[in-house]
Design an enzyme around this catalytic site. Sequence first.
Site, mmCIF file in Angstrom:
data_model
loop_
_atom_site.group_PDB
_atom_site.id
_atom_site.type_symbol
_atom_site.label_atom_id
_atom_site.label_comp_id
_atom_site.label_asym_id
_atom_site.label_seq_id
_atom_site.Cartn_x
_atom_site.Cartn_y
_atom_site.Cartn_z
ATOM 1 N N ALA A 1 -29.936 -13.339 -22.725
ATOM 2 C CA ALA A 1 -29.550 -12.567 -23.923
ATOM 3 C C ALA A 1 -28.038 -12.516 -24.122
ATOM 4 C CB ALA A 1 -30.132 -11.150 -23.858
ATOM 5 N N SER B 1 -33.609 -20.187 -23.370
ATOM 6 C CA SER B 1 -33.375 -18.958 -24.122
ATOM 7 C C SER B 1 -31.950 -18.957 -24.705
ATOM 8 C CB SER B 1 -33.635 -17.745 -23.230
ATOM 9 O OG SER B 1 -33.670 -16.564 -23.973
ATOM 10 N N ASP C 1 -44.550 -16.197 -27.496
ATOM 11 C CA ASP C 1 -43.190 -15.728 -27.218
ATOM 12 C C ASP C 1 -42.788 -14.691 -28.264
ATOM 13 O OD1 ASP C 1 -40.448 -15.392 -26.780
ATOM 14 O OD2 ASP C 1 -40.146 -17.486 -26.241
ATOM 15 N N HIS D 1 -42.319 -15.658 -23.341
ATOM 16 C CA HIS D 1 -40.944 -16.094 -23.134
ATOM 17 C C HIS D 1 -40.674 -16.439 -21.671
ATOM 18 C CE1 HIS D 1 -36.899 -16.556 -24.704
ATOM 19 N NE2 HIS D 1 -36.401 -15.824 -23.724
#
Length: 426
Positions: free
Chosen positions: A163, A233, A335, A367
């Site tokens: 993230a 990601s 996801d 995910h």
Amino acid sequence: MAATADRLRPVVTFAGQGIRFDQDSAETPPLLSRMLSYPIGIIHHQLSRRLGAGKPQPPRRQQSFSRDFGHAAAETVLVTRLSFTLLRSLGVGYRWIVRLTALAVYAILLMPGFLQVMYDYFFSSQIRRNIIYGNQPRNCLDLYLPTNTDEKKPVVIFVSGGAWIIGNKAWGALLGMQLAERDVIVASIDYRNFPQGTISDMVTDVSQGISFVCKNIADYGGDPDRIFLMGQSAGAHISVCALLEQAIKEAGKGESVDWSVSQMKAYFGLSGGYNLSKLVEHFDSRGLYRSLFLSIMEGEESLAQFSPEIRIQDPSIRDAVSSLPPFVLFHGTGDYSIPSDASKTFVETLRNVGAQANLFLYEGKTHTDLFLQDPFRGGSYELFDQLVAILHAGDEEALAKDSMAPPKPRLVPEILIRLARMVSPF
């Protein structure tokens, strides 16, 4: 819209252990055939010295435990300080508190697997930790080396997710060790996270890490003609940004570059997001608040600049887009952190501008299923097998060894994996 759909190559969908190709797939050469036939120009750099470190030395068999301990302690102090800065940015919000709690429970449930991976990470003689590639904080990488050193090995440069906030090179440890068992070298790149850096810092760090690997990997037994770039990601987003930025630099006149996109045989994107404008509200609803996300991305006005899906449609960089390597994207249809539509639309856009792109969808996978839960189950799982098949495409001996490889051991009991999946914040 129908005309666009006609131009799209087939999507591969994985349902359990089965593989389904679209009915018109016979008109399109299989992925591996296209990969082998794709013209790749490789620039093989010979480096007489490492960045900031005299003449390259042969790889050492053992890392200094005291040095690693000191490095870990320094990282802990740094992360703690930055965590307080991050908490001030987050403020008080129930969504991120709930997800932080869920993350803690998720990690505890999968702890048997994490502990085994951590032990191997710190004590394996086949891992070279904390190799410095730049002069900024966290500018280091880990190398996962095969035991067999008879000939040059394919190389995967891996950029972890997190993230844009909690990314760490160690997140790639399980993948790195499993690929090393299949005679693939993995270089896992660390980079500055927010609030230590913003998106442009992350892209710069990753680009420098890629450059270091391209210049030095032959010293570790890597094949400079078989280098692949992979991101997961947020790492998928950052690595694509670095790849596109490099292509644009190369297309410009008189701009010096440290590495070339032609050195990348292919790009692998796992569960990535490539159009930030479409994801702002989605992230906000899941606890990555809009104000924080825009701070990471340097303001709303920068979203288009750091959205590869938008940027590749700019006619002024057509030459840069044409130089990109083949893209192979992987995504789970279950996801919720980054919906699989992010990969679907990116593949469609890449094909519309003339780039080579393929998409593998995994039915019902979340995910983290593809990256954590499935590997923790042991045995065989689709993503890893498909990845290795591409990395060893054209190498009949390696493919034969892959077919006889023993199943991977289970690291976490199934009941804990199922419970972790239920509470996963991802």
